[in-house]
Design a protein around this motif. Structure first.
Motif, PDB file in Angstrom:
ATOM      1  N   ASN A   1     -11.441 -16.892  56.091  1.00  7.64           N
ATOM      2  CA  ASN A   1     -10.460 -16.228  55.413  1.00  7.64           C
ATOM      3  C   ASN A   1      -9.003 -16.573  55.648  1.00  7.64           C
ATOM      4  OD1 ASN A   1      -9.762 -15.050  57.914  1.00  7.64           O
ATOM      5  ND2 ASN A   1     -11.377 -13.244  57.571  1.00  7.64           N
ATOM      6  N   GLY A   2      -7.895 -16.044  55.002  1.00  7.31           N
ATOM      7  CA  GLY A   2      -6.695 -16.662  55.158  1.00  7.31           C
ATOM      8  C   GLY A   2      -6.250 -16.584  56.624  1.00  7.31           C
ATOM      9  N   VAL A   3      -6.384 -15.359  57.375  1.00  5.50           N
ATOM     10  CA  VAL A   3      -5.855 -15.229  58.696  1.00  5.50           C
ATOM     11  C   VAL A   3      -6.421 -16.285  59.438  1.00  5.50           C
ATOM     12  CG1 VAL A   3      -7.370 -13.362  59.227  1.00  5.50           C
ATOM     13  CG2 VAL A   3      -5.366 -13.515  60.476  1.00  5.50           C
ATOM     14  N   GLU A   4      -7.762 -16.479  59.380  1.00  7.27           N
ATOM     15  CA  GLU A   4      -8.327 -17.432  60.341  1.00  7.27           C
ATOM     16  C   GLU A   4      -7.728 -19.005  60.020  1.00  7.27           C
ATOM     17  OE1 GLU A   4     -12.439 -16.709  59.595  1.00  7.27           O
ATOM     18  OE2 GLU A   4     -12.620 -15.493  61.181  1.00  7.27           O
ATOM     19  N   ARG A   5      -7.554 -19.029  58.899  1.00  3.88           N
ATOM     20  CA  ARG A   5      -7.143 -20.492  58.384  1.00  3.88           C
ATOM     21  C   ARG A   5      -5.844 -20.651  59.273  1.00  3.88           C
ATOM     22  NH1 ARG A   5      -6.164 -21.617  53.115  1.00  3.88           N
ATOM     23  NH2 ARG A   5      -6.012 -23.592  53.564  1.00  3.88           N
ATOM     24  N   PHE A   6      -4.737 -19.707  59.066  1.00  2.03           N
ATOM     25  CA  PHE A   6      -3.276 -19.579  59.564  1.00  2.03           C
ATOM     26  C   PHE A   6      -3.300 -19.721  61.086  1.00  2.03           C
ATOM     27  CE2 PHE A   6      -0.428 -16.524  61.553  1.00  2.03           C
ATOM     28  CZ  PHE A   6       0.846 -17.463  61.549  1.00  2.03           C
ATOM     29  N   MET A   7      -4.453 -19.041  61.802  1.00  4.36           N
ATOM     30  CA  MET A   7      -4.354 -18.898  63.163  1.00  4.36           C
ATOM     31  C   MET A   7      -4.972 -20.427  63.696  1.00  4.36           C
ATOM     32  SD  MET A   7      -2.833 -16.323  64.264  1.00  4.36           S
ATOM     33  CE  MET A   7      -3.172 -16.839  66.107  1.00  4.36           C
ATOM     34  N   ARG A   8      -5.819 -20.927  62.845  1.00  5.51           N
ATOM     35  CA  ARG A   8      -6.423 -22.157  63.449  1.00  5.51           C
ATOM     36  C   ARG A   8      -5.266 -23.214  63.270  1.00  5.51           C
ATOM     37  NH1 ARG A   8     -10.734 -26.567  61.312  1.00  5.51           N
ATOM     38  NH2 ARG A   8     -11.344 -27.289  63.325  1.00  5.51           N
TER      39      ARG A   8
ATOM     40  N   GLY B   1      -9.747 -24.483  67.737  1.00  6.44           N
ATOM     41  CA  GLY B   1      -8.587 -23.605  67.141  1.00  6.44           C
ATOM     42  C   GLY B   1      -9.544 -22.546  66.187  1.00  6.44           C
ATOM     43  N   GLN B   2     -10.848 -22.562  66.282  1.00  6.97           N
ATOM     44  CA  GLN B   2     -11.218 -21.210  65.455  1.00  6.97           C
ATOM     45  C   GLN B   2     -11.232 -19.845  66.066  1.00  6.97           C
ATOM     46  OE1 GLN B   2     -13.340 -21.396  62.519  1.00  6.97           O
ATOM     47  NE2 GLN B   2     -13.451 -19.138  62.758  1.00  6.97           N
ATOM     48  N   MET B   3     -10.510 -19.013  65.700  1.00  7.58           N
ATOM     49  CA  MET B   3     -10.439 -17.815  66.325  1.00  7.58           C
ATOM     50  C   MET B   3     -11.545 -16.625  65.380  1.00  7.58           C
ATOM     51  SD  MET B   3      -7.131 -15.756  65.208  1.00  7.58           S
ATOM     52  CE  MET B   3      -7.558 -14.191  65.728  1.00  7.58           C
ATOM     53  N   GLN B   4     -11.782 -15.605  66.077  1.00  6.23           N
ATOM     54  CA  GLN B   4     -12.487 -14.454  65.621  1.00  6.23           C
ATOM     55  C   GLN B   4     -11.548 -13.236  65.451  1.00  6.23           C
ATOM     56  OE1 GLN B   4     -16.950 -14.531  67.268  1.00  6.23           O
ATOM     57  NE2 GLN B   4     -15.315 -15.471  68.498  1.00  6.23           N
ATOM     58  N   PHE B   5     -11.448 -12.878  64.283  1.00  2.00           N
ATOM     59  CA  PHE B   5     -10.185 -11.749  64.116  1.00  2.00           C
ATOM     60  C   PHE B   5     -10.935 -10.338  64.569  1.00  2.00           C
ATOM     61  CE2 PHE B   5      -7.715  -8.923  61.368  1.00  2.00           C
ATOM     62  CZ  PHE B   5      -6.371  -9.543  61.986  1.00  2.00           C
TER      63      PHE B   5
END
Length: 983
Positions: A348-355, A530-534
């Motif tokens: 999703n968008g937030v995971e792409r942004f945080m990566r 850089g993969q985060m879990q929201f």
């Protein structure tokens, strides 16, 4: 077609000038309005009117910059630069007014004129504002510089300027000093020295400011760059400790955190002090390209990082409406959307942004690794007593410079990519830090590591870096003493990262990851960088969590965490499958973010990857199995009744081997501990240890869990013997032994049975309808609450509600109805910090609230509603946790197991158990686990007749009732919160 000029009405801004607002246009408009507002007999307008004019233009240019920024006409750094330029105009106008108002001069242009009767004065910008960059809600730092004999006159002007700025709502940091005071303060305080490094003339006597600059430069030269750099590095280290020592925290501080703006600024200060770099743009571009430190491509990446971080920072300020620097969960989706990040595939968008953010932070760290040592060498010179390379090292193609290893001239990573892995191998074996130029070359040629995916030597070196035994540096004792550890002078030229990194395997994995070689060598790894879990459970990105797990594994293996995790320390002794365990730790989360079960996908990846890395068939099978089942023990210990024989048998059937059980428990422990130190606690350690012991007993062929009657008889015999030794009368012993059903005798140890016997005997003697006893168990990290009461419907729910009002979290519960109809319910609770309740006043409050709840003196539901959802921070409410109910009839032979998933909040357990009571369900045990804001509550239940529920229609009714209860309770709590916020 351009608009014709329109004359502005008095008191109104010039519309034509504001159409394309520039700092020059702002200066013209301000001057015109102030002149129009000035009475004929005065030199300045009335103060209130002047403040109104400045406030109007302050709002106009702030709104203009924001609009242009949010239309993407301006990037972050450009917008910050424009805000600073507009602020310059505003301040010069205010200083001009102050000069006229105090009679110091007839205007800012005369402040430094020769022959003035009053002393000279300078108003200068310092700090970030001095660099010409200003975030929307940041403070502005000002230096009022005056001559020795002009201090009292200067104070009048300073007061006027400061009060004017405060009336405008501007936050100001300020100092009034002479040149001598500036130099003295700079000598004593590195913060002042740093601020003066960026000092910029705003208004006043240019000659006086030039004198300050000249004396400051002389003072810096006399002090030397070395001390300044040392102070900045120490300051940075403390800052990292305060804001998180990893750049991969899932809620990073983009200004002060590692890999953030302050790290880039620290580099700038070091370069500015050493090389004379004037602006940050100089740091990221041509000067360093010509010096051969950065290529044009690398400088461009650094500039993009600078702009990206500034863009994120400005969005943060605008969304928060204040100087917010932490990228919290509630901000992440908003800012990601504002910057154009949308769903792409499974991300999703937030995971792409945080990566993108985490990759940018990595870029900043790379830049630090390359530039900082060059600055240090320039400031300090070469190391005087550095070790020299031996013949074997030279033959391998490597040498030492300043005691640090790097490739010899003529060695090309492009032509010989295996040299990249060999370099790390030599560095590890000789215990030598990498030279910055070597690290730079690794970063530059990391893409060539693709050619090493099938290379046996690269695979061997990789496994050594992951889990190899600690090497002996040299065969010669004399040489070993020389090279085993860096000297003090060498330690000074190391980057802070290398200097403070643990010397274990995680250190080398960090280097592989930060240079990019890791992802090129193992493509599946690249997908989790850089993969985060929201969610609020995980503290790090997936790659950082994994490397942290390897570090914890090293600590456990070395015995350095024996006090914190004693069970793991005992298990690791004599372990046979060391390589398999380390590889399982590395791969346990490698399939995160792909959709589906990451354990199953990760197991398949392990089965394919391990043979390529030279692991045997047996090792490969073990790694694949461990990855597949890495959540088995934690799921069973925290979400299942380990007193149920079927639970133990099911685990034993899956594990089948004592060695695998040891490996799986170690993997479980390091995985949990690497999430966060707060996740691991004594209670979880107790549950895992009990599960391990019981499964190990079955695997060893000991007492079978199916021999239930034998275990019950043994528990009764031991309890009877203990009670008899304490002098309890035989009739009382026999009565107590007859009270409990089989499940009761298997749920507690003998000491607890003894306490229960005393409690029941004393309560029955008093004919007390309710007895509450609380017992802190700090060694297990919990407080045990025992309630002996007349059994009534909804008893569990009322007790859970009372504990929620006390702020306690229930982590486990056992519910027993005795033969004579009395309930003996036991709850294990923790406070909000995950510890036991121990203080007397808190224990008294716990007992009192339970007694009030069961006697009907308080309205539990109303009190919980007032305490509930609104207490959760906004950043937590940004995490979506859909309610879910799973009913499992296969987990137990005698109970129906109901698993509740939902947002953790005060009263969740009360609401759910009240609904179960309404559905005529009897709760035998409850097992409560929280993962950040997500709660997983598991209940072992029977129907009203004490039977397992098997009818599908009835199960569907129960599921729907529980879902409706959860949705209604959360909607009610949210409505209450919205009402509070609107009020």
């Amino acid at each position: 077609m351009p608009h014709a000029p329109v004359n502005a009405a008095p008191g109104q801004p010039d519309v034509a000038a504001l159409a394309l607002l520039t700092p020059e246009g702002l200066a013209v408009c301000l001057a015109r309005e102030l002149r129009d507002a000035t009475p004929p007999t005065a030199t300045i307008p009335p103060r209130d009117e002047a403040v109104a004019i400045f406030r109007r233009y302050l709002g106009r240019y702030q709104a203009d910059v924001r609009a242009r920024f949010e239309r993407h006409d301006l990037k972050g750094a450009a917008a910050a630069k424009l805000i600073a330029a507009f602020t310059d105009v505003l301040l010069r106008g205010i200083v001009d007014l102050a000069l006229r108002a105090t009679g110091s001069a007839s205007g800012v242009e005369e402040i430094g004129a020769e022959g003035r009767s009053r002393g000279r004065l300078v108003v200068a910008a310092t700090g970030g504002y001095g660099r010409g960059l200003l975030a929307p809600f940041s403070d502005i730092d000002l230096l009022f510089l005056t001559e020795e004999g002009n201090v009292s006159d200067a104070h009048r002007l300073v007061e006027y300027v400061l009060y004017f700025l405060w009336d405008l709502g501007v936050k100001v940091g300020h100092a009034t000093r002479t040149i001598t005071e500036c130099i003295e303060e700079a000598r004593k305080d590195t913060t002042v020295r740093t601020a003066l490094l960026d000092a910029r003339l705003l208004a006043g006597d240019a000659a006086l400011f030039a004198m300050l600059e000249a004396r400051y430069i002389v003072a810096c030269v006399e002090a030397g760059a070395s001390g300044f750099i040392h102070d900045k590095r120490r300051e940075r280290l403390e800052r990292h400790r305060r804001f998180g020592d990893s750049p991969y925290l899932v809620e990073p501080n983009i200004k002060e955190g590692r890999g953030g703006l302050r790290d880039l600024q620290t580099l700038y200060w070091m370069c500015r002090n050493t090389f004379g770099t004037r602006h940050v743009t100089d740091l990221l571009a041509p000067d360093f390209i010509w010096m051969g430190i950065l290529t044009a491509q690398e400088a461009a990446r650094a500039r993009r990082s600078w702009d990206f971080l500034w863009t994120v920072r400005l969005h943060l300020h605008y969304v928060a409406g204040r100087a917010e620097e932490r990228l919290t969960f509630d901000m992440q989706p908003v800012i990601g959307a504002r910057m154009g990040y949308t769903r792409h595939g499974r991300q999703n968008g937030v995971e792409r942004f945080m990566r993108h953010y985490f990759l940018t932070a990595r870029e900043v760290m790379r830049l630090t690794h390359v530039l900082e040592p060059a600055v240090l060498r320039q400031a300090q010179g070469p190391v005087a007593t550095a070790a020299k390379p031996d013949e074997a090292m030279r033959e391998a193609g490597f040498t030492l410079l300043d005691g640090q290893i790097l490739p010899e001239r003529g060695i090309s990573f492009d032509h010989e990519p295996i040299k990249m892995m060999q370099l790390l191998d030599w560095a590890r074996n000789r215990r030598r830090p990498l030279h910055p130029m070597a690290r730079h070359q690794l970063i530059r040629w990391e893409r060539r590591a693709i050619a090493l995916r099938e290379d046996p030597e690269a695979a061997r070196i990789f496994l050594d870096l992951l889990c190899g035994d600690s090497p002996n540096p040299e065969p010669s004792g004399r040489r070993r003493r020389e090279v085993a550890m860096p000297s003090d002078s060498e330690a000074q030229v190391m980057t802070s990262y290398e200097q403070h990194a643990p010397p274990g395997h995680a250190h080398w994995l960090h280097i592989l990851n930060e240079t990019g070689i890791f992802g090129r060598l193992i493509p599946d790894w690249a997908r989790i960088v850089g993969q985060m879990q929201f969610d609020t459970y995980h503290v790090f990105t997936v790659d950082e969590h994994t490397i942290e797990a390897v570090r914890i594994m090293d600590e456990v293996a070395a015995g350095r965490m024996a006090d914190e995790i004693p069970v793991a320390y005992e298990l690791v002794k004599g372990l046979h499958s060391r390589r398999a365990l380390y590889m399982a730790v590395l791969l346990h989360d490698v399939a995160k973010g792909r959709g589906g079960d990451h354990s199953e996908i990760g197991s398949e990846i392990a089965a394919e990857l391990c043979p390529k890395l030279g692991m045997s068939g047996e090792e490969t099978e073990t790694v694949s199995w461990l990855v597949l089942h890495h959540l088995l023990l934690s799921h069973t210990a925290f979400q299942r009744d380990i007193d149920d024989p079927k639970t133990i048998l099911d685990v034993a059937d899956i594990v089948q081997s004592p060695e695998r059980l040891r490996l799986l428990l170690l993997l479980t422990i390091v995985d949990m501990r690497a999430v966060s130190s707060r996740v691991w606690n004594a209670w979880k350690a107790t549950l895992l240890r009990e599960l391990y012991v019981r499964v190990a007993e079955v695997l060893a062929g000991g007492l079978a869990t199916t021999e239930r009657d034998v275990r019950v008889r043994h528990a009764k015999d031991v309890t009877a013997e203990i009670l008899a030794e304490d002098g309890v009368a035989q009739p009382d012993i026999e009565r107590f032994l007859d009270l409990g059903y089989a499940g009761y005798w298997l749920s507690f140890d003998h000491e607890t049975h003894k306490r229960h016997a005393r409690l029941i005997r004393e309560a029955d003697a008093r004919e007390a309808p309710l007895t509450v006893e609380v017992l802190p168990l700090p060694a297990r990290g919990v407080t045990e609450v025992t309630v002996y009461s007349i059994d009534v419907p909804g008893l569990f729910s009322k007790i859970a509600g009372a504990l929620a009002l006390a702020g306690a979290s229930i982590v486990d519960a056992r519910i027993h109805t005795m033969m004579h109809g009395m309930a003996l319910d036991t709850f294990w609770i923790q406070d909000t910090a995950g510890s036991a309740y121990e203080e007397t006043h808190r224990l008294v409050r716990l007992s009192s609230l339970i007694e009030q709840a069961l006697s009907g003196q308080i309205d539990i539901k109303a009190d919980i509603a007032r305490a509930g959802f609104g207490h959760m921070p906004l950043r937590m409410r940004a995490i979506h946790v859909p309610p879910r109910v799973v009913i499992d009839n296969g987990a137990s032979n005698t109970y129906t197991v109901i698993e509740i998933n939902g947002r953790d909040r005060p009263g969740l357990l009360h609401d759910v158990t009240a609904t179960m009571s309404d559905e005529s369900l009897q709760i035998a045990s409850a097992h409560i686990t929280t993962y950040g804001v997500r709660a997983v509550d598991v209940f072992y239940v029977k129907d009203l007749f004490g039977l397992k529920i098997t009818d599908k229609k009835r199960l569907d009714e129960i599921r729907e009732s529980l879902l409706a209860c959860m949705k209604a309770a959360e909607a009610e709590a949210k409505a209450l919160l919205d009402a509070k916020m609107s009020a």
